[in-house]
Design a protein around this motif. Structure first.
Motif, PDB file in Angstrom:
ATOM      1  N   PRO A 250      60.173  62.250 -66.337  1.00 17.49           N
ATOM      2  CA  PRO A 250      59.879  63.172 -65.243  1.00 17.49           C
ATOM      3  C   PRO A 250      58.456  62.981 -64.722  1.00 17.49           C
ATOM      4  O   PRO A 250      57.509  62.968 -65.496  1.00 17.49           O
ATOM      5  CB  PRO A 250      60.049  64.554 -65.879  1.00 17.49           C
ATOM      6  CG  PRO A 250      60.210  64.334 -67.334  1.00 17.49           C
ATOM      7  CD  PRO A 250      60.436  62.899 -67.597  1.00 17.49           C
ATOM      8  N   PRO A 251      58.298  62.786 -63.399  1.00 19.22           N
ATOM      9  CA  PRO A 251      56.935  62.659 -62.843  1.00 19.22           C
ATOM     10  C   PRO A 251      56.234  64.011 -62.835  1.00 19.22           C
ATOM     11  O   PRO A 251      56.883  65.061 -62.879  1.00 19.22           O
ATOM     12  CB  PRO A 251      57.193  62.166 -61.417  1.00 19.22           C
ATOM     13  CG  PRO A 251      58.555  62.683 -61.086  1.00 19.22           C
ATOM     14  CD  PRO A 251      59.337  62.699 -62.369  1.00 19.22           C
ATOM     15  N   ILE A 252      54.928  63.999 -62.799  1.00 22.46           N
ATOM     16  CA  ILE A 252      54.156  65.236 -62.765  1.00 22.46           C
ATOM     17  C   ILE A 252      53.136  65.179 -61.629  1.00 22.46           C
ATOM     18  O   ILE A 252      52.614  64.117 -61.311  1.00 22.46           O
ATOM     19  CB  ILE A 252      53.426  65.514 -64.110  1.00 22.46           C
ATOM     20  CG1 ILE A 252      52.522  64.348 -64.489  1.00 22.46           C
ATOM     21  CG2 ILE A 252      54.416  65.793 -65.219  1.00 22.46           C
ATOM     22  CD1 ILE A 252      51.684  64.611 -65.741  1.00 22.46           C
ATOM     23  N   ALA A 253      52.875  66.326 -61.026  1.00 20.79           N
ATOM     24  CA  ALA A 253      51.897  66.406 -59.938  1.00 20.79           C
ATOM     25  C   ALA A 253      50.489  66.209 -60.492  1.00 20.79           C
ATOM     26  O   ALA A 253      50.159  66.699 -61.577  1.00 20.79           O
ATOM     27  CB  ALA A 253      52.008  67.757 -59.238  1.00 20.79           C
TER      28      ALA A 253
ATOM     29  N   TYR B 120      51.486  60.700 -71.080  1.00 22.32           N
ATOM     30  CA  TYR B 120      51.050  61.250 -69.794  1.00 22.32           C
ATOM     31  C   TYR B 120      49.525  61.380 -69.723  1.00 22.32           C
ATOM     32  O   TYR B 120      48.861  61.571 -70.751  1.00 22.32           O
ATOM     33  CB  TYR B 120      51.666  62.632 -69.571  1.00 22.32           C
ATOM     34  CG  TYR B 120      53.116  62.606 -69.161  1.00 22.32           C
ATOM     35  CD1 TYR B 120      53.478  62.524 -67.816  1.00 22.32           C
ATOM     36  CD2 TYR B 120      54.127  62.659 -70.113  1.00 22.32           C
ATOM     37  CE1 TYR B 120      54.813  62.503 -67.430  1.00 22.32           C
ATOM     38  CE2 TYR B 120      55.461  62.630 -69.736  1.00 22.32           C
ATOM     39  CZ  TYR B 120      55.798  62.553 -68.395  1.00 22.32           C
ATOM     40  OH  TYR B 120      57.119  62.534 -68.020  1.00 22.32           O
ATOM     41  N   GLY B 121      49.012  61.298 -68.514  1.00 24.74           N
ATOM     42  CA  GLY B 121      47.585  61.517 -68.259  1.00 24.74           C
ATOM     43  C   GLY B 121      47.417  62.225 -66.924  1.00 24.74           C
ATOM     44  O   GLY B 121      48.352  62.318 -66.133  1.00 24.74           O
ATOM     45  N   CYS B 122      46.216  62.732 -66.670  1.00 24.95           N
ATOM     46  CA  CYS B 122      45.952  63.493 -65.447  1.00 24.95           C
ATOM     47  C   CYS B 122      44.895  62.813 -64.587  1.00 24.95           C
ATOM     48  O   CYS B 122      44.038  62.075 -65.091  1.00 24.95           O
ATOM     49  CB  CYS B 122      45.467  64.911 -65.784  1.00 24.95           C
ATOM     50  SG  CYS B 122      46.751  65.949 -66.506  1.00 24.95           S
ATOM     51  N   ASP B 123      44.975  63.093 -63.286  1.00 26.32           N
ATOM     52  CA  ASP B 123      43.954  62.618 -62.367  1.00 26.32           C
ATOM     53  C   ASP B 123      42.636  63.339 -62.643  1.00 26.32           C
ATOM     54  O   ASP B 123      42.611  64.377 -63.318  1.00 26.32           O
ATOM     55  CB  ASP B 123      44.385  62.863 -60.920  1.00 26.32           C
ATOM     56  CG  ASP B 123      45.675  62.136 -60.576  1.00 26.32           C
ATOM     57  OD1 ASP B 123      45.968  61.115 -61.223  1.00 26.32           O
ATOM     58  OD2 ASP B 123      46.386  62.606 -59.657  1.00 26.32           O
ATOM     59  N   GLU B 124      41.563  62.795 -62.106  1.00 30.71           N
ATOM     60  CA  GLU B 124      40.243  63.405 -62.298  1.00 30.71           C
ATOM     61  C   GLU B 124      40.219  64.825 -61.715  1.00 30.71           C
ATOM     62  O   GLU B 124      40.749  65.079 -60.632  1.00 30.71           O
ATOM     63  CB  GLU B 124      39.173  62.547 -61.618  1.00 30.71           C
ATOM     64  CG  GLU B 124      37.754  63.008 -61.903  1.00 30.71           C
ATOM     65  CD  GLU B 124      36.722  62.076 -61.304  1.00 30.71           C
ATOM     66  OE1 GLU B 124      35.529  62.408 -61.367  1.00 30.71           O
ATOM     67  OE2 GLU B 124      37.114  61.018 -60.761  1.00 30.71           O
TER      68      GLU B 124
ATOM     69  N   ALA C 156      58.156  67.638 -69.829  1.00 30.86           N
ATOM     70  CA  ALA C 156      56.939  66.946 -69.383  1.00 30.86           C
ATOM     71  C   ALA C 156      55.794  67.951 -69.265  1.00 30.86           C
ATOM     72  O   ALA C 156      56.011  69.106 -68.894  1.00 30.86           O
ATOM     73  CB  ALA C 156      57.183  66.281 -68.038  1.00 30.86           C
ATOM     74  N   PRO C 157      54.576  67.545 -69.608  1.00 32.27           N
ATOM     75  CA  PRO C 157      53.428  68.456 -69.472  1.00 32.27           C
ATOM     76  C   PRO C 157      53.074  68.664 -68.005  1.00 32.27           C
ATOM     77  O   PRO C 157      53.672  68.060 -67.117  1.00 32.27           O
ATOM     78  CB  PRO C 157      52.313  67.723 -70.215  1.00 32.27           C
ATOM     79  CG  PRO C 157      52.672  66.265 -70.050  1.00 32.27           C
ATOM     80  CD  PRO C 157      54.168  66.209 -70.067  1.00 32.27           C
ATOM     81  N   GLN C 158      52.095  69.511 -67.765  1.00 29.45           N
ATOM     82  CA  GLN C 158      51.603  69.755 -66.407  1.00 29.45           C
ATOM     83  C   GLN C 158      50.128  69.388 -66.332  1.00 29.45           C
ATOM     84  O   GLN C 158      49.403  69.494 -67.329  1.00 29.45           O
ATOM     85  CB  GLN C 158      51.773  71.223 -66.026  1.00 29.45           C
ATOM     86  CG  GLN C 158      53.209  71.663 -65.845  1.00 29.45           C
ATOM     87  CD  GLN C 158      53.286  73.127 -65.454  1.00 29.45           C
ATOM     88  OE1 GLN C 158      52.838  74.009 -66.180  1.00 29.45           O
ATOM     89  NE2 GLN C 158      53.848  73.396 -64.293  1.00 29.45           N
TER      90      GLN C 158
END
Length: 200
Positions: free
Chosen positions: A34-37, A56-60, A81-83
């Protein structure tokens, strides 16, 4: 195994047959991760493993809320999936404080980031004695990394009956700082001297 079978089915073929036996179609395959925003994922699966591993990782400017690693086995993901949630810098309140921990930390890539709050988190402003909140007392960290409504202020709240107080014990109650009391007394003394000069 006969030499005839070995000739028609090399090693890669045997590996394929073994894969089908151990992990038949429909049991080990999951849908796409699942993709995440405001985030991304990487496939960390081992070549010889029958389990899909996604990291998973997050944008800056965003922090992960949930498990960074999920796995797929028997057509199911180990967890949702995480957020990726926005982070807000702790608001500075002059003559006041926040009702929550002043040294709030958020976790990002296993690193603690001090003085930050995450999206959807609410904080309540509490003013020091003698001060009152001007604006909304409770504010929320929004998805764009700002506080809503606007961060309130703590302003000096003059008690009733203090507007015309110049002398007496009420000065201590009506003024926020001792230096203010001293200044008012000096002004009052000067006003008395001027009044005496006017009467002469």
């Amino acid at each position: 195994m006969s030499s005839e079978l070995q000739g028609t089915c090399p090693a890669w073929c045997l590996f394929g047959i073994l894969t089908l036996l151990l992990c038949p179609s429909g049991l080990c395959d999951c849908q796409m991760p699942p993709p995440i925003a405001h985030g991304f994922y990487k496939d960390m699966s081992s070549l010889l493993s029958f389990t899909t591993v996604i990291h998973y990782g997050c944008d800056e400017g965003y922090v992960l809320d949930g498990k960074a690693k999920i796995t797929c086995s028997y057509s199911r993901w180990s967890s949702p999936a995480p957020q990726c949630k926005a982070q807000c810098l702790k608001p500075e309140i002059e003559n006041g404080k926040l009702s929550v921990d002043e040294n709030q930390y958020v976790e990002h890539e296993n690193i603690a980031i001090p003085n930050h709050y995450i999206e959807s988190e609410n904080v309540t402003v509490q003013c020091d004695p003698g001060y009152a909140v001007v604006g909304p007392q409770t504010i929320t960290c929004t998805e764009n990394g700002t506080w809503y409504p606007e961060v309130p202020k703590c302003e000096w709240d003059m008690p009733n009956g203090c507007e015309s107080v110049f002398t007496g014990r009420k000065l201590i109650q009506c003024l926020p700082f001792p230096e203010d009391v001293k200044m008012v007394l000096e002004v009052y003394k000067l006003s008395l001297e001027i009044k005496q000069l006017e009467q002469k």
